[in-house]
Design a protein around this motif. Structure first.
Motif, short mmCIF file in Angstrom:
data_model
loop_
_atom_site.label_atom_id
_atom_site.label_comp_id
_atom_site.label_asym_id
_atom_site.label_seq_id
_atom_site.Cartn_x
_atom_site.Cartn_y
_atom_site.Cartn_z
N TYR A 206 58.53 40.35 33.01
CA TYR A 206 57.81 41.13 32.89
C TYR A 206 56.74 40.95 31.57
O TYR A 206 55.43 40.97 31.85
N VAL A 207 56.85 40.55 30.48
CA VAL A 207 56.29 40.26 29.42
C VAL A 207 55.62 38.99 29.79
O VAL A 207 53.97 38.51 29.62
N GLU A 208 56.62 38.06 30.36
CA GLU A 208 55.62 35.97 30.84
C GLU A 208 54.15 36.88 31.74
O GLU A 208 52.81 36.28 31.59
N ASP A 239 63.84 43.83 16.94
CA ASP A 239 62.63 42.73 16.60
C ASP A 239 61.75 41.81 17.36
O ASP A 239 59.95 41.43 17.28
N THR A 240 62.25 41.64 18.69
CA THR A 240 61.96 40.63 19.79
C THR A 240 60.28 41.39 20.29
O THR A 240 59.22 41.26 20.51
N VAL A 241 60.64 42.82 20.26
CA VAL A 241 60.16 43.57 20.84
C VAL A 241 58.31 43.73 19.86
O VAL A 241 57.65 43.80 20.52
N ARG A 242 58.99 43.90 18.83
CA ARG A 242 58.27 44.11 18.16
C ARG A 242 56.78 42.88 17.53
O ARG A 242 55.65 42.70 17.43
N GLN A 243 57.41 41.63 18.06
CA GLN A 243 57.08 40.18 17.91
C GLN A 243 55.57 40.27 19.83
O GLN A 243 54.68 39.53 19.57
N TRP A 244 56.23 41.03 20.64
CA TRP A 244 55.45 41.02 21.50
C TRP A 244 54.41 41.42 21.28
O TRP A 244 52.93 41.25 21.66
N TYR A 252 54.57 49.00 23.34
CA TYR A 252 55.57 49.17 24.24
C TYR A 252 55.84 50.89 23.07
O TYR A 252 55.23 51.45 21.73
N LEU A 253 56.04 51.77 23.98
CA LEU A 253 56.01 52.82 23.94
C LEU A 253 57.46 53.43 23.58
O LEU A 253 57.53 54.91 23.53
N GLY A 254 58.44 52.77 22.50
CA GLY A 254 59.96 53.68 23.49
C GLY A 254 60.35 53.95 24.02
O GLY A 254 59.98 53.68 24.85
N THR A 255 60.71 55.62 23.61
CA THR A 255 61.32 55.93 24.79
C THR A 255 61.01 57.90 24.05
O THR A 255 59.92 57.98 23.26
N VAL A 256 60.86 58.51 25.47
CA VAL A 256 60.68 59.66 25.26
C VAL A 256 61.32 60.78 26.14
O VAL A 256 62.06 59.70 27.52
N ASP A 257 61.72 61.99 25.90
CA ASP A 257 62.14 62.58 26.53
C ASP A 257 61.66 63.36 27.95
O ASP A 257 62.49 63.81 28.90
N ASP A 258 60.83 63.66 28.33
CA ASP A 258 60.06 63.21 29.23
C ASP A 258 58.94 62.02 30.06
O ASP A 258 58.11 61.91 29.39
#
Length: 372
Positions: A206-208, A239-244, A252-258
């Protein structure tokens, strides 16, 4: 009846089995969740569940630890003495079956996915098949979330056709996930992937694909929602996500409850997974009338009608995912919206959670009659 639901996390029950739990409690049954504790425990207690903590190594493949898991589960069953055990996830299905048999308690597993060991093709696969055969032998009912997994178990002789029951995943609450108007925007379309950040979910592809599509269409946005650093051998660290993010490839949206507001704002939901039982995020997105892009693999392809409710691409192929995203981008607004509406219709016809609840009620009634 006194019913135990065994699974590898309380979170799993809250997120995927809540309608079933609520239906069983409404029917007058007592429901105890046997699982490792997490933040979902209080939520489950608030709807009437009892909780029994289960210590287990979710991701390990240590035979000695797994043998101890059988003893821990058997001890719990003999203390609680349920009338029936409903089980989900791999270790709980296999080792829970051994524990329930030894205690003489009816056991109904739900094959929600097969795991890498089963599909490795080597010694691990042979061991996994042998374990499943021993664990599932003579079980009256085994639920499957997609036809591919069911057919594979039939092929290996793990279950018989008369005992295999097919479900539409965990079902979907069509009222909680209503169709949302397709978003109009002057900016580029938004692709959204919702998944734990695991290599097996196709995150790297997906990232590529995002990197390559954005090089041609810089206005297009690629969002990623899900927990990083999960307890899994294929987990991707933060850390890998932060590089992207710094590269500007993904948001990057992290996590959500809804997840509903995030799905509503997206134009297409993507899941390039290597294999699924029944991909919940795709089912939720289709229920909200969003087009889908996913891989042509068991579990995923059952949710999508290629060219009608979304598109299928090749597994483990960023090239194929790029081409499929480009195909979607060539569609006009009306075509994308129509694709989403077709997905909603499919969910209404095939994935209503009432189908799943009805199947479990029937199974419980059948087993109760046999034990009477």
């Amino acid at each position: 009846m006194n019913i135990i639901i065994s699974v590898n996390s309380a979170w799993n029950v809250w997120n995927f089995r809540k309608p079933l739990v609520e239906a069983l409690i409404a029917d007058g049954h007592s429901v105890t969740v046997l699982a490792p504790e997490d933040d979902a425990v209080a939520k489950l207690q608030s709807i009437g569940c009892q909780i029994r903590r289960l210590e287990m190594n979710v991701k390990g493949l240590n035979p000695a630890q797994d043998l101890h898991l059988i003893f821990r589960m058997r001890r719990a069953l003999r203390e609680l003495w349920p009338d029936i055990v409903l089980s989900f996830t791999i270790k709980n299905n296999i080792f829970g079956a051994f524990a329930a048999k030894s205690a003489g308690i009816p056991f109904v597993p739900n094959v929600t996915g097969l795991g890498t060991a089963f599909l490795s093709g080597g010694v691990l696969e042979r061991v996994a098949v042998a374990l499943y055969k021993a664990a599932f032998r003579n079980l009256p009912i085994v639920f499957f979330q997609n036809a591919d997994d069911r057919d594979l178990f039939l092929q290996f002789g793990i279950v018989t056709e008369s005992r295999a029951r097919l479900l539409p995943g965990s079902g979907i609450d069509l009222d909680r996930f209503p169709p949302a108007a397709y978003p109009v925007t002057d900016e580029g379309p938004v692709f959204l992937m919702i998944a734990r950040l695991l290599r097996d979910k196709g995150v790297l592809e997906y990232v590529e694909a995002a990197r390559r599509v954005k090089s041609v269409h810089p206005q297009v946005r690629f969002q990623l929602l899900g927990a990083a650093g999960a307890q899994n051998r294929s987990a991707i660290d933060r850390d890998t996500v932060r590089q992207w993010e710094e590269e500007g490839v993904i948001e990057y949206l992290g996590t959500v409850d809804d997840v509903r507001p995030v799905i509503e704002a997206a134009h297409c939901v993507v899941l390039p997974s290597y294999r699924e039982g029944a991909p919940r995020t795709l089912i939720e997105a289709a229920a909200m009338a969003r087009p889908l892009i996913t891989t042509d693999v068991p579990g995923c392809r059952a949710v999508v009608e290629d060219g009608r409710t979304g598109f299928l691409c090749e597994v483990r192929s960023a090239d194929s995912l790029v081409a499929t995203c480009e195909k979607f981008l060539r569609l006009g607004f009306a075509e994308r919206a129509a694709m989403g509406r077709a997905g909603r219709a499919k969910m209404e016809n095939e994935y209503d959670q009432r189908i799943v609840v009805g199947a479990y009620r029937s199974a419980i009634q059948s087993l109760a009659s046999n034990c009477a």
